[in-house]
Design a protein around this motif. Sequence first.
Motif, mmCIF file in Angstrom:
data_model
loop_
_atom_site.group_PDB
_atom_site.id
_atom_site.type_symbol
_atom_site.label_atom_id
_atom_site.label_comp_id
_atom_site.label_asym_id
_atom_site.label_seq_id
_atom_site.Cartn_x
_atom_site.Cartn_y
_atom_site.Cartn_z
ATOM 1 N N HIS A 158 2.999 12.325 14.023
ATOM 2 C CA HIS A 158 2.524 11.496 14.822
ATOM 3 C C HIS A 158 1.557 10.249 14.204
ATOM 4 O O HIS A 158 0.896 9.679 15.128
ATOM 5 C CB HIS A 158 2.068 11.824 16.083
ATOM 6 N N CYS A 159 1.061 10.662 13.039
ATOM 7 C CA CYS A 159 -0.065 9.516 12.412
ATOM 8 C C CYS A 159 0.975 9.186 11.066
ATOM 9 O O CYS A 159 0.131 9.027 9.988
ATOM 10 C CB CYS A 159 -1.060 10.116 12.198
ATOM 11 N N PRO A 180 -7.994 5.640 12.089
ATOM 12 C CA PRO A 180 -6.801 6.368 12.119
ATOM 13 C C PRO A 180 -6.012 5.814 13.491
ATOM 14 O O PRO A 180 -6.639 5.664 14.438
ATOM 15 C CB PRO A 180 -7.135 7.915 12.297
ATOM 16 N N PHE A 182 -2.267 6.478 15.824
ATOM 17 C CA PHE A 182 -0.882 7.204 16.008
ATOM 18 C C PHE A 182 0.151 6.260 15.546
ATOM 19 O O PHE A 182 0.111 5.052 15.667
ATOM 20 C CB PHE A 182 -0.721 7.539 17.549
ATOM 21 N N VAL A 199 -3.811 8.306 8.802
ATOM 22 C CA VAL A 199 -4.812 9.084 9.036
ATOM 23 C C VAL A 199 -6.252 8.713 8.401
ATOM 24 O O VAL A 199 -7.214 9.271 8.891
ATOM 25 C CB VAL A 199 -4.584 10.592 8.673
ATOM 26 N N SER A 200 -5.785 7.982 7.200
ATOM 27 C CA SER A 200 -7.446 7.750 6.544
ATOM 28 C C SER A 200 -8.109 6.599 7.346
ATOM 29 O O SER A 200 -7.410 6.038 8.427
ATOM 30 C CB SER A 200 -7.141 7.101 5.131
ATOM 31 N N THR A 201 -9.661 6.565 6.894
ATOM 32 C CA THR A 201 -10.274 5.556 7.735
ATOM 33 C C THR A 201 -10.354 4.264 6.980
ATOM 34 O O THR A 201 -11.129 3.364 7.244
ATOM 35 C CB THR A 201 -11.651 6.076 8.102
ATOM 36 N N LEU A 202 -9.688 4.315 6.010
ATOM 37 C CA LEU A 202 -9.871 3.148 4.928
ATOM 38 C C LEU A 202 -9.551 1.818 5.902
ATOM 39 O O LEU A 202 -8.491 1.681 6.524
ATOM 40 C CB LEU A 202 -8.908 3.217 3.970
ATOM 41 N N ARG A 203 -10.657 0.933 5.811
ATOM 42 C CA ARG A 203 -10.539 -0.275 6.497
ATOM 43 C C ARG A 203 -10.635 -0.031 8.042
ATOM 44 O O ARG A 203 -11.320 -0.733 8.842
ATOM 45 C CB ARG A 203 -9.331 -1.344 6.237
ATOM 46 N N ALA A 248 2.093 16.443 10.650
ATOM 47 C CA ALA A 248 1.397 15.152 11.105
ATOM 48 C C ALA A 248 2.319 14.027 11.485
ATOM 49 O O ALA A 248 1.878 13.020 11.025
ATOM 50 C CB ALA A 248 0.161 15.088 10.342
ATOM 51 N N HIS A 305 -2.751 -4.289 0.060
ATOM 52 C CA HIS A 305 -3.735 -3.144 0.659
ATOM 53 C C HIS A 305 -3.458 -2.896 2.292
ATOM 54 O O HIS A 305 -4.140 -2.009 2.952
ATOM 55 C CB HIS A 305 -5.311 -3.411 0.524
ATOM 56 N N GLU A 306 -2.636 -3.733 2.982
ATOM 57 C CA GLU A 306 -2.407 -3.539 4.205
ATOM 58 C C GLU A 306 -1.458 -2.309 4.461
ATOM 59 O O GLU A 306 -0.217 -2.194 3.908
ATOM 60 C CB GLU A 306 -1.852 -4.719 5.110
ATOM 61 N N ASN A 335 0.933 -1.308 0.023
ATOM 62 C CA ASN A 335 0.173 -0.205 -0.031
ATOM 63 C C ASN A 335 1.037 1.330 0.062
ATOM 64 O O ASN A 335 2.031 1.143 -0.094
ATOM 65 C CB ASN A 335 -0.667 0.058 1.336
#
Lengths: 409, 82, 356
Positions: free
Chosen positions: C179-180, C272, C274, C265-269, C177, C310-311, C162
Amino acid sequence: MKKYNTPLIDDLEKGPWPSFVTEMKKAAKNNEMANDALGHLEKCYSTKVGYWKHGGIVGVLGYGGGVIGRYSELGEEFPGVAHFHTVRLNQPSGFFYTSKALKEICDIWDKYGSGLTNMHGSTGDVVLLGCRTESLEAVFAEYSSRGWDLGSSGSALRTPSCCVGPARCEWANYDTLGLNYALTQEFQDEMHRPSFSYKFKFKLSGCACDCVASLARSDMSIIGTWKGNIVIDQAEVKNYAKNGMDINAEIVNMCPTQCISYDGKEMKIDNAECNRCMHCIAKMTKALKPSGEKGATICIGSKAPIVVGSLLSWVIVPFIKLEPPYTELKDLIRKIWDWWDENAKPRERIGEVIEMKGMRSFLEYIGVPPMPQQIKEPRKDPFMFYTEDDIASFKTKEAEEKKTGKYKF
Amino acid sequence: METAELQDKIFAFVQAAQGKKKLKEKDIINGMNAETGIDKDVVKKAMRGMIDVGRLMYSYGGGASSVEIPSEEYLREKGLIK
Amino acid sequence: MALPQRKTDIGPPNFEQFLPPVIKKNYGKWKYHEVLTPGTMVHVAESGDKLWTVRVASPRLIATDTIREHCDIAEKYCDGHLRYTTRNNVEFLVSDESKLEPLKKDLTARGFKMGGIGYGISNIVHTQGWVHCHSAATDASGLVKSMMDELYEYFESKRLPNKLRLAVACCVNMCGAVHCSDIAIVAVHTKIPTIAHANFKNMCELPTVIGSCPTRAISPDTAQKSVKINPEKCMFCGNCFTVCPPMSIKDPERDGIAIVVGGKVSTLRTNPKFSKLVIPYISNEPPRWPKVVAAVKHIVEVYAANARKHERVGEWIERVGWERFFSLTGIDFTFHSIDDFTFMRDTLRTSPAFKW
Ligand code: HEM
Ligand code: HEM
Ligand code: HEM
Ligand code: HEM
Ligand code: SF4
Ligand code: SF4
Ligand code: SF4
Ligand code: SF4
């Protein structure tokens, strides 16, 4: 012009990745400030410490931000960086430019500054690096008379920024560029005249992919989402399968809510169970498309670790429609600032104040009801407050139940 | 109260805090409001008027912004005194 | 020469005047996009119009002459239209397909590097470092250059399970950003501040300084009209230095670098996350930071070899477990990775189900 011997940073001109040292040398060819910046940086590399002082009180008349004061401790050795202030120019939404506009920015900067820039700073602004105090008013007059204003710094609303959104992305659920522009214009005073307890940032992403990392680095993260179904184009699903996608492994099994099924021919989504994570849509963009009501989720509070640990933004308003003139959102923002202003100690970000005063106090003030969408899980301890009003409302509900003979939990 | 008189009071208020406490805009607005009862928006406008002409200025330090009386050096740089 | 009349509070120019015509026409009506190569993609509108994007690497710190060169290229192939990205790349926007290949050829001839789209490594988000910040424990631009030179193939051609997002922060303030991020470098101070007592009372406010310390390590030193620091409590965050310059925390031999991994940061799967600390300290070694670069490359390679398609890094680690991450990478597990600050309750293990 003094010629510096810079063996350490010269090494950073080798290799395939474009080199910032080459850039500094390019600027140094006809700019004394950039030349001294090179010598100054070589010195940092040789001693392994920085020599920048903590800024200074610099800015343009009437504004309280937009310029980062910077002086070197080694001003005598490197006179060109004795003053090396940063001018933050407010970028256009989505970082779109024409060559004409950019060349104008460059010409003015070459006249007054070091010729060095960041395209862009992590705040979003065009960062013009290195300028003397006595040039600041001239720089401001030149830029502002041509339509470019300063960005922000200090205890103020920081320059808002947004993802590329509807300009070039099929996933945008609202007009990120338009809203970004509208908010920037609406709150010019809050940007230029610091009246907050600390900084406050907006970042706008059109969908949950969150290309501007708003959830991690803005006090108010505005993230696009939708309320309807994901529309499926079965012919395109077939194409993906034909082109080698293992739909069961890559899509169905990776759906976090397990709401997709695929029998080798047809794909089905149980839309009520989808949490709109964007995985399937992002992987099968030709086949899947959100539909129905579009809007955004508003989250509050993210910040970096200083002082007691980093925060990610918390969901506050699960869904809000965002259409010009954005009155509902603007009102909400003003209420949020009022509450923050009332409760913050100096240098407290809004996330920290919410931690101190409690989410309930915050939500009640801004008029948002409690909703399960706001939490990951309910509280684990029984140490909660009951106000007289809370008890009264529980009792009223029970009296109602006695009348109807039906429990309502 | 005349704006000029209010501005003199604001100036005196900032002067009294000089070297003791860094005042934020809010401290001045609330302080003047408590002292004179004048509406906060009126105080804010008067104070902004002073900042626009360099009688007061925004400063930055300790990680936060404040309002202060400008130094001679600042006024000279802005061409407000010779 | 007289200066033009300044204007205040005009805000930025309206972005609409900078949009290419094909974008104005199809604004909000894009249908899909396809990644053609790591450096090019095409967006197709509902109207059938197409827009090609060519993404080019940038060190972010660039000279005005380089911006002018971007402009010249844009004038030649894109009717003068271009944009920059959140991760500081440059994008040339082509609406006429016949100009796409000539543009790419020209870019190559001029030495520009195309890439960064899709499942690889894009530009590294970073802060100012020694180039411009008072707080810096290292230089950000040099670290970025050193890392991207080594990871360059993942920008230009080689693919990963990914995207892999890298970031550098030059002190624990972590502007940006970091930290993410999938892998981030954070420069750390490791010694308690020295205090120039003579300057304290002129430059610092006592209550502010005491209040600035998250661990309450600072107390008044009345004899010297200054403060003292309890060395048992100080964890070198530098917050007191931020509010009080005489409390210097920089130390050339002790400042160093920590590596955190597994953020997104995305919410995919998955939600989000840290980034978490895995390597607590590597010495600061300009100009190339060889050990830092080797560590990052090693983590990238272990991820590439073990993650499923995709991971993201954090998702892979959560699937296999952090104990497995440490065994796969061979990274020594130290006390530093056990949280003894605000997140201890959430991060300790509360079940005897784990792997060996
Ligand atoms: C006490 C804490 C902090 C201090 C002392 C601090 C200090 C600074 C300084 C001095 C700069 C300017 C660098 C320069 O151009 O010279 C800066 C830039 C910046 N700060 Fe911070 N900062 C702090 C916390 C934060 C936090 C918590 C965030 C975000 C969550 C943040 C975000 C930024 C960003 C985005 C920039 C622009 C960086 C760039 O474009 O290179 N800062 N910070
Ligand atoms: C003020 C705090 C607490 C009080 C007053 C309290 C009191 C009690 C009492 C009276 C019992 C029943 C003993 C018996 O007659 O068998 C009990 C059982 C138990 N408590 Fe607590 N307790 C408290 C906190 C906790 C906490 C914090 C935990 C766990 C984290 C806990 C876990 C348990 C468990 C597991 C049992 C056994 C339940 C069972 O046998 O089914 N208690 N506690
Ligand atoms: C006034 C305070 C407390 C009282 C009176 C109390 C009482 C009890 C009693 C009577 C038991 C059952 C013992 C048994 O199995 O026969 C118990 C079990 C337990 N309590 Fe508490 N408790 C108190 C506070 C706490 C606190 C603060 C904790 C943890 C934070 C705690 C954790 C536990 C645990 C873990 C057990 C054992 C559960 C198990 O056997 O699975 N208790 N407690
Ligand atoms: C004495 C303690 C000092 C602290 C706490 C400090 C800390 C900081 C911080 C926190 C930032 C970044 C601010 C942000 O991004 O929120 C910064 C940049 C800056 N510093 Fe310093 N520094 C100090 C000394 C000074 C002094 C004495 C001045 C001027 C009087 C100053 C002027 C600035 C300015 C103007 C900026 C840019 C403003 C901004 O981006 O917020 N600094 N410094
Ligand atoms: S955040 Fe979503 S809408 Fe915005 S550019 Fe990224 S993918 Fe597109
Ligand atoms: S958006 Fe996410 S949750 Fe919804 S169907 Fe697709 S993968 Fe599942
Ligand atoms: S991370 Fe630290 S050193 Fe780097 S720019 Fe931010 S405050 Fe300065
Ligand atoms: S460095 Fe941080 S922990 Fe140490 S004394 Fe200063 S504020 Fe406290």
